[in-house]
Design a protein around this motif. Structure first.
Motif, PDB file in Angstrom:
ATOM      1  N   CYS A  59      16.545   2.413  -3.159  1.00 44.63           N
ATOM      2  CA  CYS A  59      17.769   3.134  -2.810  1.00 44.63           C
ATOM      3  C   CYS A  59      18.206   2.806  -1.398  1.00 44.63           C
ATOM      4  O   CYS A  59      19.419   2.682  -1.116  1.00 44.63           O
ATOM      5  CB  CYS A  59      17.565   4.644  -2.958  1.00 44.63           C
ATOM      6  SG  CYS A  59      17.267   5.184  -4.660  1.00 44.63           S
ATOM      7  N   TYR A  60      17.249   2.639  -0.486  1.00 45.52           N
ATOM      8  CA  TYR A  60      17.598   2.371   0.907  1.00 45.52           C
ATOM      9  C   TYR A  60      18.261   1.015   1.076  1.00 45.52           C
ATOM     10  O   TYR A  60      19.307   0.899   1.720  1.00 45.52           O
ATOM     11  CB  TYR A  60      16.356   2.456   1.790  1.00 45.52           C
ATOM     12  CG  TYR A  60      16.625   2.137   3.232  1.00 45.52           C
ATOM     13  CD1 TYR A  60      17.348   3.010   4.031  1.00 45.52           C
ATOM     14  CD2 TYR A  60      16.170   0.944   3.803  1.00 45.52           C
ATOM     15  CE1 TYR A  60      17.618   2.721   5.349  1.00 45.52           C
ATOM     16  CE2 TYR A  60      16.440   0.652   5.128  1.00 45.52           C
ATOM     17  CZ  TYR A  60      17.152   1.536   5.893  1.00 45.52           C
ATOM     18  OH  TYR A  60      17.425   1.232   7.202  1.00 45.52           O
ATOM     19  N   LYS A  98      11.527   8.114 -10.053  1.00 47.68           N
ATOM     20  CA  LYS A  98      12.421   8.586  -9.008  1.00 47.68           C
ATOM     21  C   LYS A  98      11.672   9.109  -7.795  1.00 47.68           C
ATOM     22  O   LYS A  98      12.178   9.054  -6.673  1.00 47.68           O
ATOM     23  CB  LYS A  98      13.345   9.672  -9.558  1.00 47.68           C
ATOM     24  CG  LYS A  98      14.382   9.149 -10.541  1.00 47.68           C
ATOM     25  CD  LYS A  98      15.339  10.251 -10.961  1.00 47.68           C
ATOM     26  CE  LYS A  98      16.412   9.712 -11.895  1.00 47.68           C
ATOM     27  NZ  LYS A  98      17.364  10.773 -12.312  1.00 47.68           N
ATOM     28  N   THR A  99      10.464   9.643  -8.006  1.00 48.22           N
ATOM     29  CA  THR A  99       9.704  10.223  -6.900  1.00 48.22           C
ATOM     30  C   THR A  99       8.784   9.228  -6.211  1.00 48.22           C
ATOM     31  O   THR A  99       8.094   9.582  -5.257  1.00 48.22           O
ATOM     32  CB  THR A  99       8.859  11.401  -7.406  1.00 48.22           C
ATOM     33  OG1 THR A  99       8.008  10.944  -8.478  1.00 48.22           O
ATOM     34  CG2 THR A  99       9.752  12.529  -7.914  1.00 48.22           C
ATOM     35  N   ASP A 100       8.779   7.982  -6.690  1.00 47.48           N
ATOM     36  CA  ASP A 100       7.880   6.972  -6.118  1.00 47.48           C
ATOM     37  C   ASP A 100       8.502   6.358  -4.867  1.00 47.48           C
ATOM     38  O   ASP A 100       9.720   6.196  -4.773  1.00 47.48           O
ATOM     39  CB  ASP A 100       7.582   5.880  -7.143  1.00 47.48           C
ATOM     40  CG  ASP A 100       6.415   5.006  -6.735  1.00 47.48           C
ATOM     41  OD1 ASP A 100       5.293   5.279  -7.175  1.00 47.48           O
ATOM     42  OD2 ASP A 100       6.641   4.053  -5.965  1.00 47.48           O
ATOM     43  N   ALA A 101       7.651   5.990  -3.903  1.00 48.19           N
ATOM     44  CA  ALA A 101       8.133   5.373  -2.662  1.00 48.19           C
ATOM     45  C   ALA A 101       8.886   4.078  -2.934  1.00 48.19           C
ATOM     46  O   ALA A 101       9.822   3.727  -2.204  1.00 48.19           O
ATOM     47  CB  ALA A 101       6.959   5.112  -1.714  1.00 48.19           C
ATOM     48  N   GLY A 115       0.786  -1.222   0.000  1.00 46.28           N
ATOM     49  CA  GLY A 115       0.000   0.000   0.000  1.00 46.28           C
ATOM     50  C   GLY A 115       0.818   1.272   0.000  1.00 46.28           C
ATOM     51  O   GLY A 115       0.260   2.362  -0.211  1.00 46.28           O
ATOM     52  N   VAL A 116       2.128   1.185   0.231  1.00 50.03           N
ATOM     53  CA  VAL A 116       2.942   2.405   0.258  1.00 50.03           C
ATOM     54  C   VAL A 116       3.157   2.962  -1.140  1.00 50.03           C
ATOM     55  O   VAL A 116       3.567   4.120  -1.293  1.00 50.03           O
ATOM     56  CB  VAL A 116       4.300   2.165   0.944  1.00 50.03           C
ATOM     57  CG1 VAL A 116       4.107   1.638   2.354  1.00 50.03           C
ATOM     58  CG2 VAL A 116       5.166   1.214   0.134  1.00 50.03           C
ATOM     59  N   SER A 117       2.905   2.146  -2.179  1.00 50.43           N
ATOM     60  CA  SER A 117       3.043   2.608  -3.556  1.00 50.43           C
ATOM     61  C   SER A 117       2.143   1.772  -4.458  1.00 50.43           C
ATOM     62  O   SER A 117       2.086   0.547  -4.303  1.00 50.43           O
ATOM     63  CB  SER A 117       4.495   2.501  -4.031  1.00 50.43           C
ATOM     64  OG  SER A 117       4.587   2.701  -5.434  1.00 50.43           O
TER      65      SER A 117
END
Length: 269
Positions: free
Chosen positions: A265-266, A256-259, A223-225
């Motif tokens: 990246c994390y 790039k702006t998506d969660a 649900g975060v994206s």
């Protein structure tokens, strides 16, 4: 909670823990949970970690950290070794496994578990005795989703991550050079009562997806994206490869702006 003055982050874990050191002196280290504000202080200095004599704090490659038995801090390094200490100890105690590599660690149910090449082990600490790794669950011959019996194969590029999935310990195994040709991702339930792993063939609960890289893993809700598919393992290494429950895979690209891109990246950092 912010990092204390004169301290900097030596390393971080996928669970969000921060290992801190002083920027002005070789002082005792600290382990901080920035979400809860809980900090374990007065840990031995980094110079007693047993690494090469000319190391610098920036050279420490922290892969995992946890707290066993409420007071023993366990650090996992790229060198497949563990370092243990309690607040007030003068130096870190090294814990090596001569017969198997320690691939990842996870604090779970008040203990620190390690995924190795042969089993899931637990760090055992007993007063006045040297810490040791004790087998908690052995890897078993399993049936893959396609119906083929397989054994886990470990190479220099093998990855095994442990994840806390709603209070259940899950292991994710990935081993390949070309992700979509030579390998896949497999999930296992770690049955600590029975002492072995069981293939996880059903769906991950509550629509979760697992993001993994060469160093860490994060379990995230779909649900975060809107682009995150539930019950999917995303291998984040240059390009994002998505593995579904049947082992099929496909490349996925995130804005790039998506969660989903931030998660990629994390885990890749």
């Amino acid at each position: 909670m912010t990092v204390p003055y004169h301290h900097h982050v030596i390393g971080n874990t996928s669970e969000g823990l921060l290992l801190l050191g002083r920027t002005d002196v070789d002082d005792n280290m600290k382990l901080l949970n920035p979400i809860t504000g809980q900090m374990i202080s007065n840990l031995p200095p980094a110079s007693t970690l047993g690494l090469h004599k000319d190391f610098r704090l920036c050279d420490i490659d922290l892969r995992g950290a946890g707290v066993a038995d409420d007071s023993t801090v366990v650090l996992h390094f790229k060198s497949f070794s563990l370092a243990l200490a309690k607040p007030g100890d003068e130096r870190w105690t090294q814990l090596y496994s001569s017969s198997k590599r320690i691939l990842s660690t996870l604090q779970f149910a008040g203990r620190v578990y390690c995924a190795t090449e042969t089993d899931v082990s637990v760090v055992q600490t007993v007063e006045n005795q040297r810490p040791q790794l004790v087998v908690a669950a052995a890897y078993q011959l399993d049936q893959s989703p396609r119906g083929n019996a397989r054994r886990m194969h470990f190479s220099d590029r093998s990855r095994m991550f442990l994840v806390d999935h709603n209070g259940e310990l899950i292991a994710c195994h990935h081993d390949c050079c070309d992700p979509c040709i030579h390998g896949s991702c497999y999930l296992y339930r770690v049955d600590l009562d029975a002492g072995y792993t069981v293939p996880l063939l059903e769906r991950l609960n509550n629509g979760h997806a697992l993001f993994i890289s060469t160093t860490r893993s994060v379990l995230a809700g779909s649900g975060v994206s809107p682009v995150i598919r539930p019950d999917t393992v995303y291998l984040c290494a240059g390009t994002n490869i998505a593995f579904d429950r049947l082992g099929t895979c496909a490349e996925r690209k995130f804005k790039k702006t998506d969660a989903a891109n931030y998660l990629t990246c994390y885990v890749s950092s």
